[in-house]
Write an enzyme that holds these catalytic residues in place. Structure first.
Site, PDB file in Angstrom:
ATOM      1  N   GLU A  46      28.855   9.866  53.300  1.00 55.85           N
ATOM      2  CA  GLU A  46      28.049  10.086  54.510  1.00 55.85           C
ATOM      3  C   GLU A  46      27.165   8.859  54.661  1.00 55.85           C
ATOM      4  OE1 GLU A  46      28.344  12.498  56.586  1.00 55.85           O
ATOM      5  OE2 GLU A  46      29.479  13.995  55.465  1.00 55.85           O
ATOM      6  N   CYS A  92      19.960   9.643  59.976  1.00 58.35           N
ATOM      7  CA  CYS A  92      21.228   8.965  60.253  1.00 58.35           C
ATOM      8  C   CYS A  92      21.753   9.341  61.642  1.00 58.35           C
ATOM      9  CB  CYS A  92      22.253   9.311  59.198  1.00 58.35           C
ATOM     10  SG  CYS A  92      22.435  11.082  58.985  1.00 58.35           S
ATOM     11  N   GLU A 135      30.647  17.277  55.467  1.00 56.70           N
ATOM     12  CA  GLU A 135      29.810  18.197  54.704  1.00 56.70           C
ATOM     13  C   GLU A 135      29.417  19.351  55.606  1.00 56.70           C
ATOM     14  OE1 GLU A 135      26.589  15.724  53.132  1.00 56.70           O
ATOM     15  OE2 GLU A 135      27.721  15.544  51.267  1.00 56.70           O
ATOM     16  N   TRP A 151      16.577   9.045  50.523  1.00 56.36           N
ATOM     17  CA  TRP A 151      15.189   9.519  50.526  1.00 56.36           C
ATOM     18  C   TRP A 151      14.813  10.239  51.820  1.00 56.36           C
ATOM     19  CZ3 TRP A 151      13.279   7.366  54.819  1.00 56.36           C
ATOM     20  CH2 TRP A 151      13.845   6.162  55.238  1.00 56.36           C
ATOM     21  N   ASN A 152      15.628  10.136  52.877  1.00 53.79           N
ATOM     22  CA  ASN A 152      15.114  10.607  54.172  1.00 53.79           C
ATOM     23  C   ASN A 152      15.131  12.125  54.333  1.00 53.79           C
ATOM     24  OD1 ASN A 152      17.906  10.599  54.441  1.00 53.79           O
ATOM     25  ND2 ASN A 152      17.855  10.023  56.603  1.00 53.79           N
TER      26      ASN A 152
HETATM   27  P1  NAP Z   1      20.643   3.601  50.115  1.00 57.47           P
HETATM   28  O1  NAP Z   1      19.778   2.441  49.871  1.00 57.47           O
HETATM   29  O2  NAP Z   1      22.081   3.375  50.332  1.00 57.47           O
HETATM   30  O3  NAP Z   1      20.403   4.588  48.875  1.00 57.47           O
HETATM   31  C1  NAP Z   1      21.018   5.855  48.819  1.00 57.47           C
HETATM   32  C2  NAP Z   1      21.150   6.285  47.382  1.00 57.47           C
HETATM   33  O4  NAP Z   1      22.021   5.396  46.712  1.00 57.47           O
HETATM   34  C3  NAP Z   1      19.846   6.286  46.593  1.00 57.47           C
HETATM   35  O5  NAP Z   1      19.850   7.367  45.704  1.00 57.47           O
HETATM   36  C4  NAP Z   1      19.932   4.967  45.841  1.00 57.47           C
HETATM   37  O6  NAP Z   1      19.202   4.953  44.652  1.00 57.47           O
HETATM   38  C5  NAP Z   1      21.401   4.914  45.536  1.00 57.47           C
HETATM   39  N1  NAP Z   1      21.917   3.581  45.241  1.00 57.47           N
HETATM   40  C6  NAP Z   1      21.462   2.389  45.668  1.00 57.47           C
HETATM   41  N2  NAP Z   1      22.236   1.394  45.191  1.00 57.47           N
HETATM   42  C7  NAP Z   1      23.198   1.974  44.437  1.00 57.47           C
HETATM   43  C8  NAP Z   1      24.307   1.497  43.691  1.00 57.47           C
HETATM   44  N3  NAP Z   1      24.586   0.189  43.611  1.00 57.47           N
HETATM   45  N4  NAP Z   1      25.080   2.383  43.059  1.00 57.47           N
HETATM   46  C9  NAP Z   1      24.828   3.695  43.130  1.00 57.47           C
HETATM   47  N5  NAP Z   1      23.798   4.225  43.828  1.00 57.47           N
HETATM   48  C10 NAP Z   1      23.001   3.364  44.483  1.00 57.47           C
HETATM   49  O7  NAP Z   1      20.169   4.442  51.388  1.00 57.47           O
HETATM   50  P2  NAP Z   1      18.717   4.946  51.744  1.00 57.47           P
HETATM   51  O8  NAP Z   1      17.903   3.791  52.207  1.00 57.47           O
HETATM   52  O9  NAP Z   1      18.182   5.782  50.643  1.00 57.47           O
HETATM   53  O10 NAP Z   1      19.020   5.932  52.963  1.00 57.47           O
HETATM   54  C11 NAP Z   1      19.123   5.503  54.267  1.00 57.47           C
HETATM   55  C12 NAP Z   1      20.569   5.377  54.696  1.00 57.47           C
HETATM   56  O11 NAP Z   1      21.234   6.610  54.453  1.00 57.47           O
HETATM   57  C13 NAP Z   1      20.727   5.121  56.176  1.00 57.47           C
HETATM   58  O12 NAP Z   1      21.719   4.150  56.377  1.00 57.47           O
HETATM   59  C14 NAP Z   1      21.169   6.461  56.728  1.00 57.47           C
HETATM   60  O13 NAP Z   1      21.893   6.387  57.926  1.00 57.47           O
HETATM   61  C15 NAP Z   1      21.969   6.989  55.608  1.00 57.47           C
HETATM   62  N6  NAP Z   1      22.090   8.439  55.702  1.00 57.47           N
HETATM   63  C16 NAP Z   1      23.289   8.968  56.100  1.00 57.47           C
HETATM   64  C17 NAP Z   1      23.414  10.334  56.246  1.00 57.47           C
HETATM   65  C18 NAP Z   1      24.715  10.931  56.668  1.00 57.47           C
HETATM   66  O14 NAP Z   1      24.865  12.138  56.506  1.00 57.47           O
HETATM   67  N7  NAP Z   1      25.659  10.180  57.187  1.00 57.47           N
HETATM   68  C19 NAP Z   1      22.323  11.163  55.992  1.00 57.47           C
HETATM   69  C20 NAP Z   1      21.117  10.591  55.595  1.00 57.47           C
HETATM   70  C21 NAP Z   1      21.010   9.213  55.452  1.00 57.47           C
HETATM   71  P3  NAP Z   1      17.732   4.272  44.579  1.00 57.47           P
HETATM   72  O15 NAP Z   1      16.866   5.074  45.458  1.00 57.47           O
HETATM   73  O16 NAP Z   1      17.376   4.396  43.152  1.00 57.47           O
HETATM   74  O17 NAP Z   1      17.892   2.861  45.054  1.00 57.47           O
END
Ligand code: NAP
Length: 488
Positions: free
Chosen positions: A261, A295, A469, A161-162
């Protein structure tokens, strides 16, 4: 509910409103997932809740479009991506005014994200026609080695979502350039931007089924079902390390190729010889872009003793001067956090650090609602063993730690399971590069507070991810090399 309901009227171009799941070029109406404005807690809209059956229909649609898209000349694929870039740029303000309410980020951040996101389409329009191949002689000289690249196949793309726009374009751009068809599952908190971009993609000429978008309240079951389908050959995920680990295990069952990522815990190192003002400017960008919900956000500030006090004073002054408010308000510099849960986590980390001896120089307490607000906060005298040093804060909190020597700084920087981003400030470029080499991370910014660039390989080491990416390598994640052993 459509977005031109009274609660949301005027915040975006009605032509971009989400009206259903986007599968095979059709919009399938439905509801079940409320989208909240984190600035107020109010419901902005409702989007459909896809079932496993819907997901399978999306795989069917991606399969039906796959051969045609792979056979489309790279130049034609490039032109479509380029038109999509132009349309995103023309609709930049509308998109920013969708991102800001659903994510909460301040409008300047939302505008910056749209520009960054659109650039992935321009970059991969340019890369689509430059897919590399190889020709070599075998060491014996008797034969030849020819390496071609094929599209890897149907790709499932999962985004957080970020950065609702940029995390999607960073995957869709290279996938389409490589000749793959995709199913995008955006985060439930911020689906409106993804659906709006799909509309622009169709207008740009993306054929039906090449890009499919679905939202669901059961991401685990829906994504697992897609990964179990042998037609799906790629998973590209951006999100938390915890969910990434679960998905890697799931993808292993059918040996699906994964790009990951994941989370970060970026150190920001400031040496005595740094330009203080430049370091403070960089610190504000590295910490406060997206209100710390990035992130790559600087998560731990390690500052050498000689410059420590001046740095803390300068950072405190700048953080305290930021204007907090609803994301869409013109004067806002720092919007709300995404959820009440996010505020509670930040509050817990700060309270624990204070209990262990950290001193708050500004901020430090959640703000009253409505909305999920946490103020810009600086902590000094933070013990390195505090939980805040090891957890991704994902909010506007800057913990500052003191160090004495270069070796100590590198050791502290590496004291984490993560390895995504790092920042080094020093006027001595040789030292900055040496320290950068010593830090275990996929990316190092030297005397800069921002590293994200569509032309650069973005990604992490250790538990921050797999693959890259962006840049010239990003397209390789969606290509499979094919080796021909040739006798002329
Ligand atoms: P998240 O809770 O891991 O969710 C990310 C995505 O995964 C959402 O679309 C979520 O869907 C989905 N998801 C959740 N549980 C799942 C499952 N069991 N199977 C398949 N998909 C699933 O992360 P977030 O809170 O949205 O984002 C924050 C995190 O992302 C932070 O840790 C940040 O560091 C990381 N991030 C990393 C990067 C990078 O490039 N390295 C960039 C941006 C963010 P729902 O929304 O429907 O739960």
């Amino acid at each position: 509910m459509t977005l031109d309901s009274p609660r949301t009227a005027g915040f975006a171009n009605p032509a971009l409103h989400a009206q259903g799941l986007y599968i095979g070029g059709d919009w399938l109406p439905g509801g079940g997932i409320p989208v909240l404005d984190p600035s107020t807690g109010e419901v902005l809209a409702e989007v459909p809740d896809a079932s496993i059956g819907d997901a399978m229909r999306a795989v069917d649609a991606a399969e039906a479009a796959a051969a045609g898209w792979a056979a489309t000349p790279p130049r034609a694929r490039a032109e479509i991506l380029r038109r999509w870039f132009v349309l995103m740029t023309e609709h930049a303000e509308d998109l920013a005014r969708l991102i800001s309410p659903e994510n909460g980020k301040a409008l300047p951040d939302a505008r910056g994200e749209v520009a960054y996101a659109a650039e992935f389409f321009r970059w991969y329009a340019e890369e689509a026609v430059r897919v590399p191949g190889e020709f070599r002689h075998t060491p014996s000289g008797a034969h030849h080695i020819l390496v071609d690249h094929d599209p890897i196949g149907i790709a499932v793309l999962i985004t957080p979502w970020n950065f609702p726009a940029a995390m999607a374009t960073r995957k869709i751009g290279p996938a389409l350039a490589a000749g793959c068809t995709v199913i995008l599952k955006p985060a439930s908190e911020t689906p409106l931007t993804a659906y709006a971009m799909a509309r622009l993609g169709a207008e740009a000429g993306v054929p039906p089924g090449v890009v499919n978008v679905l939202t669901t309240t059961q991401p685990g079951a829906v994504v697992n079902a897609m990964l179990a389908d042998p037609r799906v050959r790629k998973l590209s995920f951006t999100g938390s390390t915890g969910v990434g680990r679960t998905l890697l295990a799931e993808a292993a069952k059918k040996v699906v190729s994964c790009s990951m990522e994941l989370g970060g815990n970026a150190p920001f190192l400031v040496f005595d010889d740094a330009d203080l003002e430049a370091a403070l400017d960089g610190a504000m960008i590295a910490k406060m872009r997206n209100a710390g919900e990035a992130c790559t956000a600087a998560n731990r500030f390690y500052v050498q003793s000689g410059i420590h006090d001046a740095f803390v004073a300068g950072l405190t002054q700048r953080m305290a001067a930021l204007r907090i408010g609803p994301g869409s308000a013109a004067e806002t510099q720092v919007g709300p956090m995404i959820t009440a849960k996010a505020v509670a986590k930040i509050d817990r980390l700060v309270s624990q650090a204070v209990a262990r001896g950290a001193r708050v120089t500004t901020g430090g307490t959640p703000l009253p609602g409505p909305g999920y607000f946490y103020p810009p906060t600086v902590l000094e005298n933070v013990p390195v063993e505090a939980e805040i040093a090891h957890e991704e804060i994902f909010g506007p909190v800057a913990p500052v730690y003191r160090f004495e020597t270069e070796a100590e700084a590198i050791r502290l920087a590496n004291d984490t399971e993560y390895g995504l981003a790092a920042y080094v400030y020093s006027r001595d470029l040789a030292r900055a590069l040496r320290v950068g080499k010593g830090i275990e991370s996929g990316m190092v910014a030297i005397n800069r507070g921002l590293m994200s660039d569509p032309a650069a390989p973005f990604g992490g080491v250790k538990q921050s991810g797999l693959g890259r990416e962006g840049g010239v390598t990003g397209i390789l994640e969606f290509l499979e090399p094919k080796y021909f052993a040739v006798q002329f």
